[in-house]
Design an enzyme around this catalytic site. Structure first.
Site, PDB file in Angstrom:
ATOM      1  N   CYS A 130       2.438  -3.221   4.181  1.00 35.12           N
ATOM      2  CA  CYS A 130       1.732  -1.973   4.451  1.00 35.12           C
ATOM      3  C   CYS A 130       2.494  -1.289   5.591  1.00 35.12           C
ATOM      4  CB  CYS A 130       0.253  -2.227   4.764  1.00 35.12           C
ATOM      5  SG  CYS A 130      -0.087  -3.327   6.159  1.00 35.12           S
ATOM      6  N   ASP A 149       0.862  -1.185   0.000  1.00 34.95           N
ATOM      7  CA  ASP A 149       0.000   0.000   0.000  1.00 34.95           C
ATOM      8  C   ASP A 149       0.901   1.239   0.000  1.00 34.95           C
ATOM      9  OD1 ASP A 149       0.753   0.542   2.624  1.00 34.95           O
ATOM     10  OD2 ASP A 149      -1.280   0.500   3.443  1.00 34.95           O
ATOM     11  N   HIS A 208       3.765 -30.710  12.437  1.00 33.80           N
ATOM     12  CA  HIS A 208       3.365 -29.468  11.771  1.00 33.80           C
ATOM     13  C   HIS A 208       2.220 -29.727  10.795  1.00 33.80           C
ATOM     14  CE1 HIS A 208       6.598 -27.601  13.765  1.00 33.80           C
ATOM     15  NE2 HIS A 208       7.550 -28.191  13.069  1.00 33.80           N
ATOM     16  N   HIS A 265       7.674 -24.104  10.053  1.00 31.57           N
ATOM     17  CA  HIS A 265       6.638 -24.683  10.916  1.00 31.57           C
ATOM     18  C   HIS A 265       5.221 -24.466  10.378  1.00 31.57           C
ATOM     19  CE1 HIS A 265       9.122 -24.932  14.922  1.00 31.57           C
ATOM     20  NE2 HIS A 265       9.806 -25.359  13.863  1.00 31.57           N
ATOM     21  N   THR A 280       2.148  -1.305   9.010  1.00 28.13           N
ATOM     22  CA  THR A 280       2.503  -2.232  10.091  1.00 28.13           C
ATOM     23  C   THR A 280       2.558  -3.683   9.640  1.00 28.13           C
ATOM     24  OG1 THR A 280       0.181  -2.522  10.655  1.00 28.13           O
ATOM     25  CG2 THR A 280       1.382  -0.757  11.824  1.00 28.13           C
TER      26      THR A 280
END
Ligand code: RB5
Length: 152
Positions: A65, A8, A134, A98, A67
């Site tokens: 973006c 973004d 996993h 994982h 954060t």
């Protein structure tokens, strides 16, 4: 690999460096936007990255973006997508080993450009271990995703 790449406006300054690094590593880039510094709504771009992975147009996706939080929330709405928000190399490695994460999210207001490039390199260079524990946990996530939400 074909890699879906989206950012973004908050991460637009990182986009060309990311593209150049992906191409330097021999990957083809599927550009999901944005194309300039003007403010945009991150869900549409993160969803485009996630849908490209879901549909097989890209093997993996990368979305940045401010954060990385909004993008990871959005990407994880797409069935079959396991988006991981990573702020350093360790979590990027674990996300692949994982969690078999298929979309990497990074916060451009959280990590510097060089670290973002390192996170991308580690993510792309690391494979899922395929270990039974996993696989069992990923199957549980897939099962939850198939849940219609109707109380039993
Ligand atoms: C845009 O200001 C910002 O909200 C966005 O880049 C992202 O951080 C959302 O999670």
């Amino acid at each position: 690999m074909q890699i879906a790449l989206g950012v973004d406006h908050a991460a637009f300054e990182y986009k060309e460096a990311l593209r150049a690094e992906l191409e330097r590593l021999g990957h083809a880039v599927l550009d999901c936007g944005t194309d300039g510094p003007a403010a945009v709504d991150y869900p549409a771009i993160a969803l485009a990255v996630a849908r490209a992975v879901r549909d097989g147009a890209a093997a993996l996706g990368i979305f940045l973006c401010g954060t990385g939080i909004g993008g990871s929330i959005a990407a994880n709405k797409v069935r079959g997508v396991r988006a991981a928000l990573c702020h350093e190399a360790f979590t990027a490695r674990m996300a692949r080993q994982h969690n078999n994460a298929n979309v990497l999210c990074i916060g451009a207001r959280v990590v510097g450009r060089d670290l973002a490039l390192e996170i991308v390199r580690v993510f792309l260079a690391t494979a899922w271990t395929g270990e039974a524990r996993h696989a069992r946990r990923l199957a549980q996530l897939a099962e939850a995703e198939a849940d219609t939400g109707t109380p039993s």
